[in-house]
Write a protein that holds these residues in place. Structure first.
Motif, PDB file in Angstrom:
ATOM      1  N   SER A  32       0.665  -1.265  -0.059  1.00 25.73           N
ATOM      2  CA  SER A  32       0.079   0.034   0.002  1.00 25.73           C
ATOM      3  C   SER A  32       0.951   1.266   0.007  1.00 25.73           C
ATOM      4  O   SER A  32       0.545   2.255  -0.777  1.00 25.73           O
ATOM      5  N   VAL A  33       2.006   1.301   0.863  1.00 25.83           N
ATOM      6  CA  VAL A  33       2.689   2.562   0.690  1.00 25.83           C
ATOM      7  C   VAL A  33       3.376   2.574  -0.585  1.00 25.83           C
ATOM      8  O   VAL A  33       3.629   3.650  -1.017  1.00 25.83           O
ATOM      9  N   VAL A  34       3.942   1.699  -1.086  1.00 25.20           N
ATOM     10  CA  VAL A  34       4.577   1.507  -2.348  1.00 25.20           C
ATOM     11  C   VAL A  34       3.586   1.879  -3.634  1.00 25.20           C
ATOM     12  O   VAL A  34       3.816   2.908  -4.464  1.00 25.20           O
ATOM     13  N   TYR A  35       2.242   1.684  -3.673  1.00 26.04           N
ATOM     14  CA  TYR A  35       1.041   2.093  -4.269  1.00 26.04           C
ATOM     15  C   TYR A  35       1.016   3.659  -4.114  1.00 26.04           C
ATOM     16  O   TYR A  35       0.821   4.356  -5.277  1.00 26.04           O
ATOM     17  N   LEU A  36       1.030   4.034  -2.979  1.00 27.05           N
ATOM     18  CA  LEU A  36       0.906   5.631  -2.639  1.00 27.05           C
ATOM     19  C   LEU A  36       1.867   6.174  -3.228  1.00 27.05           C
ATOM     20  O   LEU A  36       1.706   7.479  -4.054  1.00 27.05           O
ATOM     21  N   VAL A  37       3.173   5.835  -3.108  1.00 29.88           N
ATOM     22  CA  VAL A  37       4.482   6.410  -3.693  1.00 29.88           C
ATOM     23  C   VAL A  37       4.325   6.439  -5.326  1.00 29.88           C
ATOM     24  O   VAL A  37       4.486   7.446  -6.102  1.00 29.88           O
ATOM     25  N   VAL A  38       3.763   5.328  -5.921  1.00 30.62           N
ATOM     26  CA  VAL A  38       3.682   5.252  -7.277  1.00 30.62           C
ATOM     27  C   VAL A  38       2.709   6.270  -7.844  1.00 30.62           C
ATOM     28  O   VAL A  38       2.741   7.173  -8.998  1.00 30.62           O
ATOM     29  N   ILE A  39       1.489   6.286  -7.392  1.00 34.80           N
ATOM     30  CA  ILE A  39       0.116   7.415  -7.500  1.00 34.80           C
ATOM     31  C   ILE A  39       1.058   8.686  -7.531  1.00 34.80           C
ATOM     32  O   ILE A  39       0.795   9.699  -8.425  1.00 34.80           O
ATOM     33  N   LEU A  40       1.959   9.060  -6.517  1.00 35.92           N
ATOM     34  CA  LEU A  40       2.460  10.439  -6.640  1.00 35.92           C
ATOM     35  C   LEU A  40       3.575  10.481  -7.748  1.00 35.92           C
ATOM     36  O   LEU A  40       3.546  11.711  -8.280  1.00 35.92           O
ATOM     37  N   ILE A  41       4.244   9.587  -7.759  1.00 41.27           N
ATOM     38  CA  ILE A  41       5.048   9.537  -8.944  1.00 41.27           C
ATOM     39  C   ILE A  41       4.630   9.490 -10.400  1.00 41.27           C
ATOM     40  O   ILE A  41       4.926  10.415 -11.290  1.00 41.27           O
ATOM     41  N   GLN A  42       3.152   9.369 -10.482  1.00 41.76           N
ATOM     42  CA  GLN A  42       2.458   9.438 -11.754  1.00 41.76           C
ATOM     43  C   GLN A  42       2.402  11.012 -12.138  1.00 41.76           C
ATOM     44  O   GLN A  42       2.334  11.244 -13.329  1.00 41.76           O
ATOM     45  N   ILE A  43       2.030  11.691 -11.048  1.00 34.75           N
ATOM     46  CA  ILE A  43       1.404  12.991 -11.307  1.00 34.75           C
ATOM     47  C   ILE A  43       2.678  14.224 -11.119  1.00 34.75           C
ATOM     48  O   ILE A  43       2.649  15.369 -11.559  1.00 34.75           O
ATOM     49  N   PHE A  44       3.531  13.741 -10.204  1.00 38.54           N
ATOM     50  CA  PHE A  44       4.572  14.833  -9.946  1.00 38.54           C
ATOM     51  C   PHE A  44       5.530  15.164 -11.130  1.00 38.54           C
ATOM     52  O   PHE A  44       5.574  16.544 -11.317  1.00 38.54           O
ATOM     53  N   PRO A  45       6.006  14.507 -11.998  1.00 40.32           N
ATOM     54  CA  PRO A  45       6.745  14.965 -13.230  1.00 40.32           C
ATOM     55  C   PRO A  45       6.297  15.966 -14.079  1.00 40.32           C
ATOM     56  O   PRO A  45       6.756  16.846 -14.521  1.00 40.32           O
ATOM     57  N   ALA A  46       4.739  15.779 -14.464  1.00 41.73           N
ATOM     58  CA  ALA A  46       4.092  16.438 -15.266  1.00 41.73           C
ATOM     59  C   ALA A  46       4.014  17.851 -14.530  1.00 41.73           C
ATOM     60  O   ALA A  46       4.223  18.973 -15.128  1.00 41.73           O
ATOM     61  N   CYS A  47       3.725  18.076 -13.117  1.00 44.27           N
ATOM     62  CA  CYS A  47       3.629  19.275 -12.361  1.00 44.27           C
ATOM     63  C   CYS A  47       4.923  19.922 -12.325  1.00 44.27           C
ATOM     64  O   CYS A  47       5.184  21.299 -12.553  1.00 44.27           O
ATOM     65  N   LEU A  48       5.982  19.281 -12.349  1.00 45.45           N
ATOM     66  CA  LEU A  48       7.199  19.833 -12.137  1.00 45.45           C
ATOM     67  C   LEU A  48       7.592  20.218 -13.475  1.00 45.45           C
ATOM     68  O   LEU A  48       8.543  21.734 -13.488  1.00 45.45           O
ATOM     69  N   CYS A  49       7.539  19.612 -14.529  1.00 42.07           N
ATOM     70  CA  CYS A  49       7.922  20.137 -15.663  1.00 42.07           C
ATOM     71  C   CYS A  49       7.277  21.316 -16.054  1.00 42.07           C
ATOM     72  O   CYS A  49       7.831  22.365 -16.681  1.00 42.07           O
ATOM     73  N   VAL A  50       5.802  21.500 -15.815  1.00 39.55           N
ATOM     74  CA  VAL A  50       5.250  22.780 -16.183  1.00 39.55           C
ATOM     75  C   VAL A  50       5.784  23.707 -15.165  1.00 39.55           C
ATOM     76  O   VAL A  50       5.911  25.176 -15.931  1.00 39.55           O
TER      77      VAL A  50
END
Length: 125
Positions: A32-50
């Motif tokens: 579950s913790v790994v899944y939480l991190v994966v969900i965050l990793i899905q959206i973080f790069p797009a937000c960071l790049c913009v």
């Protein structure tokens, strides 16, 4: 992208509730913790790049002014002025035309998920 941000917010909330509310084995908690991190990793790069794009484009007008525009021909200088005026407006990418895709939005998603988690955990469903 808007749907991705919405789904990520609710998935973070529901996964946190699943992690805290139910009796789980150690392996399930790690998953579950790994899944939480994966969900965050899905959206973080797009937000960071913009966010990086917005900061770089804010410096574009100054960079154009610092070029050797004085020695250029009249047509170049006229186009440079038009381009400089156009570049003064900060370009923002919106998800679904509603929410800007920035690091601020990323933090808002995390805050929203935590708020939903708090509300749902106090309801003791």
């Amino acid at each position: 992208m808007f749907q991705q941000l919405w789904i990520a917010a609710f998935t973070l909330c529901l996964t946190a509730i699943n992690l805290m509310a139910f009796e789980r084995t150690f392996a399930e908690k790690i998953f579950s913790v790994v899944y939480l991190v994966v969900i965050l990793i899905q959206i973080f790069p797009a937000c960071l790049c913009v966010t990086f794009m917005m900061s770089e484009t804010s410096n574009l007008t100054t960079a154009m002014y610092n070029c050797n525009w004085i020695e250029q021909n009249h047509n170049f200088r006229r186009m440079l002025i038009i381009f400089m005026q156009r570049s003064q407006k900060i370009n923002v990418i919106y998800a679904g035309g509603l929410a800007p895709v920035t690091l601020q939005t990323f933090l808002s998603i995390i805050k929203f998920s935590f708020s939903m988690y708090t509300i749902l955990s106090q309801m003791k469903i």
